[in-house]
Write a protein that holds these residues in place. Sequence first.
Motif, PDB file in Angstrom:
ATOM      1  N   THR A  84     -14.197  -0.164  14.917  1.00 32.04           N
ATOM      2  CA  THR A  84     -12.348   0.100  14.905  1.00 32.04           C
ATOM      3  C   THR A  84     -12.232  -1.117  13.687  1.00 32.04           C
ATOM      4  N   LYS A  85     -10.941  -1.142  13.331  1.00 33.25           N
ATOM      5  CA  LYS A  85      -9.823  -2.150  12.844  1.00 33.25           C
ATOM      6  C   LYS A  85      -9.227  -2.875  13.924  1.00 33.25           C
ATOM      7  N   TYR A  86      -8.677  -2.142  15.030  1.00 33.12           N
ATOM      8  CA  TYR A  86      -7.560  -2.347  15.676  1.00 33.12           C
ATOM      9  C   TYR A  86      -8.974  -2.510  16.932  1.00 33.12           C
TER      10      TYR A  86
ATOM     11  N   GLY B  78     -12.648  -0.619   7.070  1.00 34.08           N
ATOM     12  CA  GLY B  78     -12.238  -0.072   6.125  1.00 34.08           C
ATOM     13  C   GLY B  78     -13.598   1.183   6.386  1.00 34.08           C
ATOM     14  N   SER B  79     -12.731   2.281   6.084  1.00 30.06           N
ATOM     15  CA  SER B  79     -14.309   3.641   6.056  1.00 30.06           C
ATOM     16  C   SER B  79     -14.754   3.678   7.357  1.00 30.06           C
ATOM     17  N   ILE B  80     -14.044   3.208   8.394  1.00 26.40           N
ATOM     18  CA  ILE B  80     -14.453   3.497  10.335  1.00 26.40           C
ATOM     19  C   ILE B  80     -15.294   4.332  10.041  1.00 26.40           C
ATOM     20  N   GLU B  81     -14.795   5.385   9.536  1.00 21.73           N
ATOM     21  CA  GLU B  81     -15.766   6.865  10.098  1.00 21.73           C
ATOM     22  C   GLU B  81     -16.759   6.489   9.525  1.00 21.73           C
ATOM     23  N   LEU B  82     -17.576   5.924   8.753  1.00 15.79           N
ATOM     24  CA  LEU B  82     -19.108   5.407   8.262  1.00 15.79           C
ATOM     25  C   LEU B  82     -19.673   5.075   9.492  1.00 15.79           C
TER      26      LEU B  82
ATOM     27  N   VAL C 285     -12.306   3.757  17.260  1.00 15.92           N
ATOM     28  CA  VAL C 285     -11.323   3.522  17.406  1.00 15.92           C
ATOM     29  C   VAL C 285     -10.534   3.931  15.539  1.00 15.92           C
ATOM     30  N   ASP C 286      -9.279   4.535  15.598  1.00 18.13           N
ATOM     31  CA  ASP C 286      -8.722   4.381  13.832  1.00 18.13           C
ATOM     32  C   ASP C 286      -7.726   5.358  14.120  1.00 18.13           C
ATOM     33  N   ILE C 287      -6.762   5.335  12.793  1.00 14.14           N
ATOM     34  CA  ILE C 287      -5.388   5.779  12.616  1.00 14.14           C
ATOM     35  C   ILE C 287      -6.384   7.569  12.169  1.00 14.14           C
ATOM     36  N   THR C 288      -5.463   8.504  12.766  1.00 15.74           N
ATOM     37  CA  THR C 288      -5.526  10.217  12.297  1.00 15.74           C
ATOM     38  C   THR C 288      -4.092  10.193  10.968  1.00 15.74           C
ATOM     39  N   SER C 289      -4.118  11.475  10.253  1.00 13.49           N
ATOM     40  CA  SER C 289      -2.961  11.552   9.954  1.00 13.49           C
ATOM     41  C   SER C 289      -2.818  13.191   9.768  1.00 13.49           C
ATOM     42  N   THR C 290      -3.656  13.404   8.541  1.00 12.59           N
ATOM     43  CA  THR C 290      -3.933  15.327   8.785  1.00 12.59           C
ATOM     44  C   THR C 290      -5.172  15.499   9.472  1.00 12.59           C
ATOM     45  N   GLY C 291      -6.230  14.825   9.733  1.00  9.71           N
ATOM     46  CA  GLY C 291      -6.962  15.146  10.112  1.00  9.71           C
ATOM     47  C   GLY C 291      -8.396  15.503   9.282  1.00  9.71           C
ATOM     48  N   THR C 292      -8.018  15.531   8.001  1.00 14.18           N
ATOM     49  CA  THR C 292      -9.166  15.321   6.638  1.00 14.18           C
ATOM     50  C   THR C 292     -10.028  14.299   7.570  1.00 14.18           C
ATOM     51  N   THR C 293     -10.077  13.439   7.341  1.00 10.83           N
ATOM     52  CA  THR C 293     -11.004  12.613   7.195  1.00 10.83           C
ATOM     53  C   THR C 293     -12.326  12.581   8.119  1.00 10.83           C
ATOM     54  N   LEU C 294     -11.525  12.631   9.940  1.00 12.89           N
ATOM     55  CA  LEU C 294     -12.210  12.880  11.055  1.00 12.89           C
ATOM     56  C   LEU C 294     -13.107  14.429  10.749  1.00 12.89           C
TER      57      LEU C 294
ATOM     58  N   GLY D 252       0.666  -1.624   0.312  1.00 13.18           N
ATOM     59  CA  GLY D 252       0.647  -0.290   0.062  1.00 13.18           C
ATOM     60  C   GLY D 252       1.162   1.217  -0.398  1.00 13.18           C
ATOM     61  N   ARG D 253       0.179   1.855   0.586  1.00 11.15           N
ATOM     62  CA  ARG D 253       0.957   3.700   0.808  1.00 11.15           C
ATOM     63  C   ARG D 253       2.862   3.849   1.104  1.00 11.15           C
ATOM     64  N   LEU D 254       2.836   2.736   1.207  1.00  6.39           N
ATOM     65  CA  LEU D 254       3.934   2.359   2.696  1.00  6.39           C
ATOM     66  C   LEU D 254       5.522   2.241   1.460  1.00  6.39           C
TER      67      LEU D 254
END
Length: 213
Positions: free
Chosen positions: A120-122, A144-148, A159-168, A11-13
């Motif tokens: 969560t996935k976690y 996936g799409s946990i925010e839904l 419980v999910d990961i956030t990076s830029t905070g955009t999805t939240l 994936g992204r990494l």
Amino acid sequence: MNKLTIALPKGRLFKSVVPILQEAGIVNRDFDDDSRKLVLTDEDNNIDIILSKAVDVQTYVENGAADIGVAGKDVLLEAGAKVCEVLDLGLGYCRLVVALPVDKGITNLSQLAPTGRVATKYVNVAQRYFDQNGIQIEVVKLNGSIELAPIIGLSDMIVDITSTGTTLKENNLIEIAEIAESSARLIVNQVSYKTEYKRIRDIIEKIRAVISN
Ligand SMILES: Nc1ncnc2c1ncn2[C@@H]1O[C@H](COP(=O)(O)OP(=O)(O)OP(=O)(O)O)[C@@H](O)[C@H]1O
Ligand SMILES: O=P(O)(O)OC[C@H]1O[C@H](OP(=O)(O)OP(=O)(O)O)[C@H](O)[C@@H]1O
């Protein structure tokens, strides 16, 4: 010289890790982004690169199918894999957080009801965290799409990961607690680390030199 196997997440990494391995001189060849090949051999360096899903890298490494791998700390915390975590690559920085709909008016953990439903996935990370904080939860596992989940009433929070905070933000969710920070880690199989110690240390030091530049 024995062949070493390095497991990389598809994936992204992937795009960030390959140039590091190339610059460190661990692999010389190019990797075609469009290829569907899952095992890429670098004959010159006697290395096989295997491409797996991000969550599966630690399984390959723990079981010795790969000697070395790259995995997010989030995934390692969730899986609790018995591997040696040898280097923080400083990539894929994100944070594992608890979040819920802004309109609930809750801004920290102490305002939560004593029971709740968490998507969560976690699942292990979430269960551990809420147990430690004396909050009884029911976990709903999603992939996936946990925010839904809290938007459509499947759960009270996530419980999910956030990076830029955009999805939240775009889904009207607010972070109320940070569980852990995460970045990509270099992991090594426990047996390989002993049997191939010199070669693997050399690889670690070459990567360290590249990322500290
Ligand atoms: N938005 C993000 N910003 C920064 N790092 C992230 C982000 N999402 C994930 N990561 C980190 O990158 C790792 C790999 O994520 P990636 O999305 O490639 O895998 P995945 O979630 O398993 O995706 P897929 O299911 O599409 O393969 C995660 O374990 C995490 O450490
Ligand atoms: O804070 P941000 O920069 O918005 O990033 C956070 C998002 O990135 C990840 O999702 P991903 O893109 O992996 O999709 P997924 O929901 O299918 O897991 C994560 O699950 C969040 O949804």
